[in-house]
Scaffold this active site. Sequence first.
Site, PDB file in Angstrom:
ATOM      1  N   LYS A  63       0.794  -1.107  -0.145  1.00 42.22           N
ATOM      2  CA  LYS A  63      -0.027   0.084   0.004  1.00 42.22           C
ATOM      3  C   LYS A  63       0.916   1.127   0.118  1.00 42.22           C
ATOM      4  O   LYS A  63       0.577   2.284  -0.776  1.00 42.22           O
ATOM      5  CB  LYS A  63      -0.990  -0.241   1.226  1.00 42.22           C
ATOM      6  CG  LYS A  63      -2.088  -1.134   1.034  1.00 42.22           C
ATOM      7  CD  LYS A  63      -2.613  -1.298   2.337  1.00 42.22           C
ATOM      8  CE  LYS A  63      -3.730  -2.668   1.955  1.00 42.22           C
ATOM      9  NZ  LYS A  63      -4.343  -2.769   3.384  1.00 42.22           N
ATOM     10  N   GLN A 107      -4.703  -1.753   9.715  1.00 41.10           N
ATOM     11  CA  GLN A 107      -4.546  -2.781   9.220  1.00 41.10           C
ATOM     12  C   GLN A 107      -4.988  -3.979   9.718  1.00 41.10           C
ATOM     13  O   GLN A 107      -4.987  -4.345  11.176  1.00 41.10           O
ATOM     14  CB  GLN A 107      -3.142  -3.137   8.693  1.00 41.10           C
ATOM     15  CG  GLN A 107      -2.747  -4.637   8.123  1.00 41.10           C
ATOM     16  CD  GLN A 107      -3.336  -4.366   6.663  1.00 41.10           C
ATOM     17  OE1 GLN A 107      -3.100  -3.286   5.826  1.00 41.10           O
ATOM     18  NE2 GLN A 107      -3.874  -5.551   6.279  1.00 41.10           N
ATOM     19  N   ASP A 130     -11.134   2.436   4.064  1.00 39.44           N
ATOM     20  CA  ASP A 130     -11.365   0.995   4.052  1.00 39.44           C
ATOM     21  C   ASP A 130     -12.773   1.038   3.659  1.00 39.44           C
ATOM     22  O   ASP A 130     -13.234  -0.358   3.341  1.00 39.44           O
ATOM     23  CB  ASP A 130     -11.276   0.362   5.297  1.00 39.44           C
ATOM     24  CG  ASP A 130      -9.820  -0.454   5.183  1.00 39.44           C
ATOM     25  OD1 ASP A 130      -9.515  -0.853   4.060  1.00 39.44           O
ATOM     26  OD2 ASP A 130      -9.278  -0.944   6.192  1.00 39.44           O
TER      27      ASP A 130
END
Length: 301
Positions: A63, A107, A130
């Site tokens: 990422k 995460q 997200d």
Amino acid sequence: MHKPHHRWSARSSMAAIRLDGKACAADLEERLKQRIVNCTIQPHLAVVIVGNDPASHVYVRNKIKSCERLGIKSSHIELPAETSQDEVVKTILALNGDDSLHGILIQSPLPSHMDEESLTDLIDPKKDVDGFHPVNLGRIVQGRLDGMIPCTPAGVMEMLRWSKVEMSGKKAVVIGRSFNVGMPQALLLAAKGADATVTIVHSRTKDAKAECLTADIVIAAVGRPEMVTSDWIKPGAVVVDVGINRIDDSTRERGWRLAGDVHPDVAEVASLLSPVPGGVGPMTVAMLMANTVTATEGQHS
Ligand code: NAP
């Protein structure tokens, strides 16, 4: 600019065309670069990782590399596995209040002593790249698709559209009903504009194979290596493999390989099939970048 080199059409006896997530992601990145140039401020993503799960560290590195490629600023916040929930709460609240950053990603998975859901609830929905905050998931039910949509199902939709897969009036089966993949995927396929007729298959479904055999489009998001075999698929169907499973393989130097939820034999009956790796994975990261740019545009327009 990459262009899909085919139009989807029903085929029955040839090997499936590769649904090339890597090329689709590269194409999307080019379009994002243009949007980033037009932003009044450099987009800035904060990635929080707690503990030392090796796969998570690989995902975070990917990422951050994508951010660098596109000119998105990234801040990487690494906390030890024994960090308390309160400490993570404080970190999220500080990131929410920091006007210099536009996206926050925690995460997954978090260490087992943490309540991931309540931490997600704390993220400012405008910075929730997200798309897991209840506000953002709820907006999908309302058909408001201009916000933060979870990256994996959004990436699947982008890939299907890029490949010119006809969805309207088609029968789609989604295997899996997780909040992060299966359930939003089903909603996106059924939403106005996509207009598929959707069935959700899960662990209590009586005959998953029979459901899949009726489908024009199958999206497998189960987490069971190569569960979907060629006898589950109607000839000419489009198959998207979301699964990422690590399985033992003594023929590889490292002793393992990645496998999807779909058996490679499916290529013999499907018209289009996304590979693992190189399918949904790169699209997920690209959609995270897209959400970060959208979040920046929303906060600085
Ligand atoms: P998850 O939360 O474990 O959900 C799995 C779903 O599959 C559940 O809804 C479960 O049903 C269903 N299921 C399990 N066994 C089944 C069976 N035998 N028949 C039918 N349905 C069954 O997993 P996830 O987070 O959605 O992820 C799914 C897969 O996608 C994993 O391999 C994951 O690594 C991968 N993934 C990939 C990406 C990417 O970027 N490519 C991103 C996210 C996830 P119940 O609800 O009844 O338990």
